[in-house]
Design a protein around this motif. Structure first.
Motif, short mmCIF file in Angstrom:
data_model
loop_
_atom_site.label_atom_id
_atom_site.label_comp_id
_atom_site.label_asym_id
_atom_site.label_seq_id
_atom_site.Cartn_x
_atom_site.Cartn_y
_atom_site.Cartn_z
N GLN A 178 49.64 44.52 32.76
CA GLN A 178 49.44 45.54 31.74
C GLN A 178 48.00 45.56 31.23
O GLN A 178 47.43 46.64 30.97
N VAL A 179 47.39 44.37 31.11
CA VAL A 179 46.00 44.31 30.65
C VAL A 179 45.09 44.95 31.70
O VAL A 179 44.14 45.68 31.37
N LEU A 188 45.27 48.64 31.45
CA LEU A 188 44.51 49.13 30.30
C LEU A 188 43.04 49.25 30.64
O LEU A 188 42.36 50.21 30.25
N GLN A 206 48.19 54.14 31.37
CA GLN A 206 49.09 54.17 30.24
C GLN A 206 49.89 52.85 30.18
O GLN A 206 50.39 52.36 31.18
N VAL A 207 49.98 52.29 28.97
CA VAL A 207 50.71 51.01 28.79
C VAL A 207 51.67 51.16 27.62
O VAL A 207 51.30 51.71 26.56
N ASP A 208 52.89 50.66 27.83
CA ASP A 208 53.89 50.66 26.75
C ASP A 208 53.63 49.42 25.88
O ASP A 208 53.96 48.29 26.25
N LEU A 209 53.04 49.66 24.71
CA LEU A 209 52.67 48.53 23.85
C LEU A 209 53.89 47.76 23.34
O LEU A 209 53.83 46.55 23.11
N GLN A 210 55.01 48.47 23.19
CA GLN A 210 56.22 47.78 22.73
C GLN A 210 56.72 46.79 23.79
O GLN A 210 57.12 45.67 23.46
N GLU A 211 56.68 47.21 25.06
CA GLU A 211 57.07 46.30 26.14
C GLU A 211 56.10 45.13 26.24
O GLU A 211 56.49 43.99 26.49
N LEU A 212 54.81 45.40 26.04
CA LEU A 212 53.80 44.35 26.10
C LEU A 212 54.02 43.32 24.98
O LEU A 212 53.96 42.11 25.22
N GLU A 213 54.30 43.83 23.78
CA GLU A 213 54.55 42.91 22.66
C GLU A 213 55.81 42.08 22.92
O GLU A 213 55.86 40.88 22.62
#
Length: 534
Positions: free
Chosen positions: A322-323, A326, A331-338
């Motif tokens: 994901q990084v 970015l 496009q990155v799903d920040l909720q999934e990353l968190e």
């Protein structure tokens, strides 16, 4: 040394006759013309037997008998008299006389009576030594042995004070336990005398005996002990290794310690050395058993750690992807990353818990610490033993929140790991309808009670009574026989107790009771049941 006999009679010819006849039999004879002279002689010898006439000037034989029994309770007394009155016989027997012989007596009857009296004296002396020795070996807890040694030695040797001094790592004597000391100064003096005996050991390994008119060159002046005082300082050593010194003190000038006491102290000292060495070895074996417990579960711990490691690595891989996206403007799903970060953190914490549990079990914790949450120790034990229980049983728990006990979690965890592993092993190969281990905790008055219950084959009655004996095992060559014995020692040091009940074919229940924090200091909360399927 030949047995010592004190003959007391106001008739000179009778004293000489008895002296001659008994010396021919190999006894060491001392005689006195009356009771007062006899009491003075008791200061110089410790006879196993006193033969006394009844009617004498200054002090009757009955009065002498009572004095002898007060000064030397173990000494037997035969009363000889030409006036064998029923009342006299009854009073003498009530006062503790071994037998009553009428004058003029048959010499063979006298020989028989003397032999039987001395046999009882020796038997009682041996029984006293056995009882003292049993008290030394009643526990293999190193911190309790000194007290048992001192109290047993004081009773066996009939001394006013006894002090056990043990060498520390710097080679200095430290008082391990003392009983009967009249003051700190008296204890300090005995330690100083013990140091002098230890310093002289390379040249003289004999014990020191000091008494009025008898001084040991190694000790110098011992007047500070008091007029009429006597003492034995017995060095305790194994080969060239010095363990310490056992000091025995009598302040009463009527009961001065002598060479016969020194002989008994020699036998006593050998038992003391064995008890101290037994305690030291038991302490080492306790550490070995802790490491053996770790080794027993270590193979599965690797698997237990691999799971969260894979979990962490998988989430870190996703985070890295994901990084990278970015950086490339994707496009990155920040909720999934968190969520991935949180899951990686959970996995790392799981690894941290496992490592902490293992370190706690391996470390020699201070068992006299403050209050701690009992659930901390129970859950730690469940995690460590989980590898053993997972393949063999379904584990249920019912643990109350807020139940605290004194000490530290490590030792309590060691006890519970041992019980859990034993329960799992009992269920292995068992063909019962269910294979369950149930761990519960509750408060009963001022005690915290933990139960580890299994539905295994149970324990036969002939085995049940021996479970906590050191080195007793039913596991053949795979068991040390120390786990339950060490567990009991740990629980007792914490002020608690451990027990077991079992019905063959219907499982076993091990119960651990520990002092709980008083209710006045804590707030009661409801029980929170939980369960984990393994």
């Amino acid at each position: 040394m030949p047995e010592q006999i004190l003959v007391v009679d106001d008739e000179r010819d009778m004293r000489l006759l008895l002296r001659y006849q008994l010396e021919q039999e190999g006894y060491a004879i001392t005689d006195a013309p009356d009771g007062r002279a006899a009491l003075k002689l008791l200061r110089e010898c410790t006879p196993g037997l006193v033969i006394t006439d009844v009617r004498m000037p200054f002090m009757s034989g009955l009065e002498l008998l009572r004095e002898v029994k007060q000064v030397l309770p173990a000494t037997e007394v035969i009363v000889a008299t030409g006036y064998a009155e029923v009342e006299t016989a009854i009073e003498c027997m009530r006062a503790g006389a071994f037998d009553l012989i009428r004058k003029p007596f048959d010499i063979h009857e006298m020989y028989s009576c003397v032999a039987r009296a001395l046999d009882r004296y020796r038997l009682n002396a041996s029984a006293d030594l056995v009882r003292a020795s049993q008290s030394f070996f009643a526990t293999n807890e190193l911190d309790r042995i000194p007290r048992a040694i001192v109290e047993g030695s004081r009773g066996l040797m009939a001394v006013d004070a006894a002090v056990l001094m043990i060498q520390d790592v710097q080679g200095r004597l430290q008082v391990a336990h003392a009983s009967g000391l009249s003051s700190e100064a008296e204890g300090a003096l005995l330690v100083e005398l013990g140091e002098r005996v230890v310093l002289a050991l390379p040249l003289d390994r004999t014990p020191a005996l000091v008494a009025p008119g008898l001084e040991d060159r190694r000790l110098g002046s011992v007047r500070a002990l008091g007029a009429g005082a006597s003492a034995i300082l017995y060095p305790l050593a194994v080969g060239e290794r010095v363990l310490g010194v056992l000091s025995l003190l009598r302040r009463d000038g009527l009961r001065i310690l002598g060479k016969k006491d020194l002989d008994r102290a020699a036998v006593l000292a050998s038992h003391v050395v064995l008890a101290l060495e037994n305690g030291r070895l038991a302490c080492q074996l306790a550490s070995s058993e802790r490491l053996a417990t770790l080794g027993q579960v270590a193979a599965g711990i690797g698997h237990e750690i691999n799971n969260p490691v894979a979990y962490v690595l998988g989430n870190l891989g996703f985070i890295r992807e994901q990084v990278a996206a970015l950086r490339q403007g994707g496009q990155v799903d920040l909720q999934e990353l968190e969520q991935a970060v949180l899951e990686a953190r959970d996995g790392a914490l799981r690894i941290s818990d496992i490592v902490r549990d293992m370190r706690s079990l391996a470390r020699m914790d201070d068992e006299a610490g403050g209050w701690f949450d009992l659930n901390e120790a129970i859950r730690s034990a469940l995690r460590i033993a989980g590898v053993q229980t997972a393949r063999r049983a379904y584990v249920q728990t019912e643990l109350p929140e807020g139940l605290e006990v004194r000490g530290s979690p490590g030792p309590v965890s060691q006890v519970l790991v041992n019980l859990l592993v034993n329960a799992a092993q009992a269920l292995e190969g068992w063909d019962g309808a269910s294979k369950e281990i149930r761990v519960t905790a509750r408060r009963e008055a001022d005690m915290a009670v933990i139960e580890v219950r299994d539905t295994g084959p149970g324990i036969p009655p002939e085995v049940l009574s021996r479970l906590f004996q050191p080195f007793f095992t039913t596991k053949g060559s795979t068991g040390t026989g120390l786990g339950l014995s060490i567990s009991r020692n740990i629980v007792r040091r914490l002020g608690g107790e451990i027990g077991v009940s079992s019905v063959p074919g219907h499982g076993s229940v091990f119960t651990v009771s520990l002092p709980a924090r008083p209710l006045a200091e804590v707030r009661e909360v409801p029980v929170v049941p939980s369960r984990s399927a393994s």
